[in-house]
Scaffold this motif. Structure first.
Motif, mmCIF file in Angstrom:
data_model
loop_
_atom_site.group_PDB
_atom_site.id
_atom_site.type_symbol
_atom_site.label_atom_id
_atom_site.label_comp_id
_atom_site.label_asym_id
_atom_site.label_seq_id
_atom_site.Cartn_x
_atom_site.Cartn_y
_atom_site.Cartn_z
ATOM 1 N N HIS A 13 17.535 -7.188 25.536
ATOM 2 C CA HIS A 13 17.238 -6.229 24.471
ATOM 3 C C HIS A 13 16.917 -4.831 25.011
ATOM 4 N N GLU A 14 17.094 -3.863 24.121
ATOM 5 C CA GLU A 14 16.653 -2.498 24.358
ATOM 6 C C GLU A 14 15.777 -2.048 23.192
ATOM 7 N N LEU A 15 14.779 -1.216 23.492
ATOM 8 C CA LEU A 15 14.048 -0.518 22.448
ATOM 9 C C LEU A 15 14.885 0.672 21.997
ATOM 10 N N VAL A 16 14.863 0.951 20.698
ATOM 11 C CA VAL A 16 15.649 2.059 20.170
ATOM 12 C C VAL A 16 14.741 2.972 19.352
ATOM 13 N N PHE A 17 14.869 4.280 19.575
ATOM 14 C CA PHE A 17 14.087 5.278 18.854
ATOM 15 C C PHE A 17 15.046 6.267 18.176
ATOM 16 N N ALA A 18 14.774 6.568 16.918
ATOM 17 C CA ALA A 18 15.559 7.562 16.185
ATOM 18 C C ALA A 18 14.590 8.465 15.421
ATOM 19 N N ALA A 19 14.819 9.766 15.466
ATOM 20 C CA ALA A 19 13.866 10.719 14.896
ATOM 21 C C ALA A 19 14.549 11.703 13.960
ATOM 22 N N ASP A 20 13.750 12.254 13.053
ATOM 23 C CA ASP A 20 14.213 13.330 12.195
ATOM 24 C C ASP A 20 13.017 14.205 11.845
ATOM 25 N N ILE A 55 23.704 1.540 14.874
ATOM 26 C CA ILE A 55 24.107 1.031 16.186
ATOM 27 C C ILE A 55 23.808 -0.459 16.327
ATOM 28 N N GLY A 56 23.400 -1.102 15.238
ATOM 29 C CA GLY A 56 23.136 -2.532 15.277
ATOM 30 C C GLY A 56 21.699 -2.902 15.557
ATOM 31 N N ALA A 57 20.793 -1.914 15.570
ATOM 32 C CA ALA A 57 19.387 -2.185 15.872
ATOM 33 C C ALA A 57 18.651 -2.706 14.642
ATOM 34 N N THR A 58 17.618 -3.507 14.888
ATOM 35 C CA THR A 58 16.738 -4.010 13.841
ATOM 36 C C THR A 58 15.470 -3.179 13.810
ATOM 37 N N PRO A 59 15.175 -2.467 12.716
ATOM 38 C CA PRO A 59 13.956 -1.658 12.640
ATOM 39 C C PRO A 59 12.700 -2.532 12.728
ATOM 40 N N GLY A 109 7.662 15.147 10.407
ATOM 41 C CA GLY A 109 8.465 14.488 11.433
ATOM 42 C C GLY A 109 8.376 12.980 11.275
ATOM 43 N N VAL A 110 9.472 12.284 11.547
ATOM 44 C CA VAL A 110 9.500 10.830 11.416
ATOM 45 C C VAL A 110 10.221 10.221 12.611
ATOM 46 N N VAL A 111 9.776 9.017 12.986
ATOM 47 C CA VAL A 111 10.424 8.265 14.060
ATOM 48 C C VAL A 111 10.555 6.813 13.624
ATOM 49 N N ALA A 112 11.756 6.269 13.701
ATOM 50 C CA ALA A 112 11.984 4.847 13.457
ATOM 51 C C ALA A 112 12.118 4.153 14.809
ATOM 52 N N VAL A 113 11.476 2.998 14.929
ATOM 53 C CA VAL A 113 11.481 2.243 16.185
ATOM 54 C C VAL A 113 12.082 0.865 15.917
ATOM 55 N N GLY A 114 12.980 0.431 16.799
ATOM 56 C CA GLY A 114 13.593 -0.876 16.617
ATOM 57 C C GLY A 114 14.039 -1.481 17.924
ATOM 58 N N THR A 115 14.727 -2.601 17.832
ATOM 59 C CA THR A 115 15.287 -3.270 18.997
ATOM 60 C C THR A 115 16.742 -3.628 18.722
ATOM 61 N N VAL A 116 17.519 -3.718 19.788
ATOM 62 C CA VAL A 116 18.919 -4.117 19.669
ATOM 63 C C VAL A 116 19.280 -5.012 20.846
ATOM 64 N N LYS A 118 21.653 -5.978 23.666
ATOM 65 C CA LYS A 118 22.590 -5.146 24.409
ATOM 66 C C LYS A 118 24.034 -5.487 24.080
ATOM 67 N N GLU A 119 24.336 -6.768 23.922
ATOM 68 C CA GLU A 119 25.714 -7.189 23.679
ATOM 69 C C GLU A 119 26.182 -6.881 22.261
ATOM 70 N N GLU A 120 25.251 -6.513 21.375
ATOM 71 C CA GLU A 120 25.604 -6.230 19.984
ATOM 72 C C GLU A 120 25.509 -4.751 19.630
ATOM 73 N N LYS A 121 25.229 -3.906 20.611
ATOM 74 C CA LYS A 121 25.064 -2.474 20.347
ATOM 75 C C LYS A 121 26.399 -1.845 19.954
ATOM 76 N N ARG A 122 26.402 -1.133 18.845
ATOM 77 C CA ARG A 122 27.635 -0.570 18.292
ATOM 78 C C ARG A 122 27.773 0.900 18.673
ATOM 79 N N ILE A 123 28.018 1.147 19.946
ATOM 80 C CA ILE A 123 28.236 2.490 20.457
ATOM 81 C C ILE A 123 29.488 2.469 21.328
ATOM 82 N N ASN A 124 30.441 3.344 21.019
ATOM 83 C CA ASN A 124 31.681 3.458 21.784
ATOM 84 C C ASN A 124 32.448 2.141 21.832
ATOM 85 N N ILE A 125 32.574 1.484 20.693
ATOM 86 C CA ILE A 125 33.321 0.226 20.626
ATOM 87 C C ILE A 125 34.573 0.352 19.766
ATOM 88 N N THR A 126 34.891 1.563 19.326
ATOM 89 C CA THR A 126 36.052 1.770 18.453
ATOM 90 C C THR A 126 37.341 1.787 19.264
#
Length: 233
Positions: A13-20, A55-59, A109-116, A118-126
């Motif tokens: 797994h990876e921790l994932v952070f997204a902000a706005d 990207i397939g992460a679970t918040p 400001g807001v930050v969402a934190v989640g996990t994904v 690694k094998e299910e991450k949807r980045i550069n898979i097109t």
């Protein structure tokens, strides 16, 4: 490149952070756009959670930074909770309020934190032969309030995440469709009936890559919000 930070967590797994963030939008005298604070936080939460989930992460948790005032906290939390309801989420919320220094304009400001996984991450898979479309329209400022029917609904975004044959979903931000396209394709040209450089503000539209056999389904789900991209090799 995507607007998320992925940090190794364990072998799977990876921790994932997204902000706005937003500034000058609220109910203070000098705000550029007048809007209730639950609306402000709703759209901020929308952006960060869409970035995370696309990207397939679970918040897992949500962080709120309130620079408005103490009295606005509950309204801001209410907006975040509405976003979660529409995405069928229930997350703990923490954060802080600026209560020492009064500001002349609103800022949040807001930050969402989640996990994904690694094998299910949807980045550069097109794949190269995938088709692309924009769903929703690029809107910003007061247009977000007055043209809600042209914004991709969170219910539709959630459905797209589950459609087989959809490879990637990329929320479009303030730099517009062409910016997101160039991050994916460099100088590869595109044609779209939407204004490609217009700001999409709080992710009012998304780029979607998909297998061509799913185009009729996507057109049916999105209706008039579906805008195919014609790219030229």
């Amino acid at each position: 490149m995507r607007d998320v930070l992925c940090v190794p967590f364990d072998e799977q797994h990876e921790l994932v952070f997204a902000a706005d963030c937003s500034g000058g939008i609220g109910l203070k005298q000098y705000d550029v756009v007048q809007a209730p604070y639950d609306v402000v936080s709703y759209y901020g939460a929308r952006v960060s959670l869409m970035e995370l989930m696309s990207i397939g992460a679970t918040p897992k948790a949500f962080v709120l930074q309130n620079f408005v005032d103490d009295g606005s906290w509950d309204k801001l939390v209410a907006g975040i909770q509405q976003t979660m309801v529409e995405l069928q989420l229930s997350l703990p919320i923490t954060g802080s309020s600026e209560s020492n220094m009064p500001l002349m304009q609103s800022a949040v400001g807001v930050v969402a934190v989640g996990t994904v996984r690694k094998e299910e991450k949807r980045i550069n898979i097109t794949p190269m032969d995938a088709r692309w479309a924009v769903i929703g329209e690029p809107l910003v400022g007061e247009a977000v309030i007055h043209k809600k029917d042209r914004i991709i609904p969170l219910s539709l975004f959630r459905m797209l995440l589950q459609v087989d044959g959809v490879y990637e979903i990329i929320p479009v931000g303030s730099k517009g469709i062409s910016h997101e396209w160039k991050l994916m394709h460099g100088e590869r040209p595109l044609r779209c009936s939407l204004p490609s450089h217009a700001s999409a503000g709080p992710a009012t539209c998304v780029l979607v890559s998909y297998h061509q056999k799913q185009e009729p389904l996507l057109q049916s789900l999105a209706g008039t919000l579906f805008y195919p991209i014609v790219n030229e090799l």
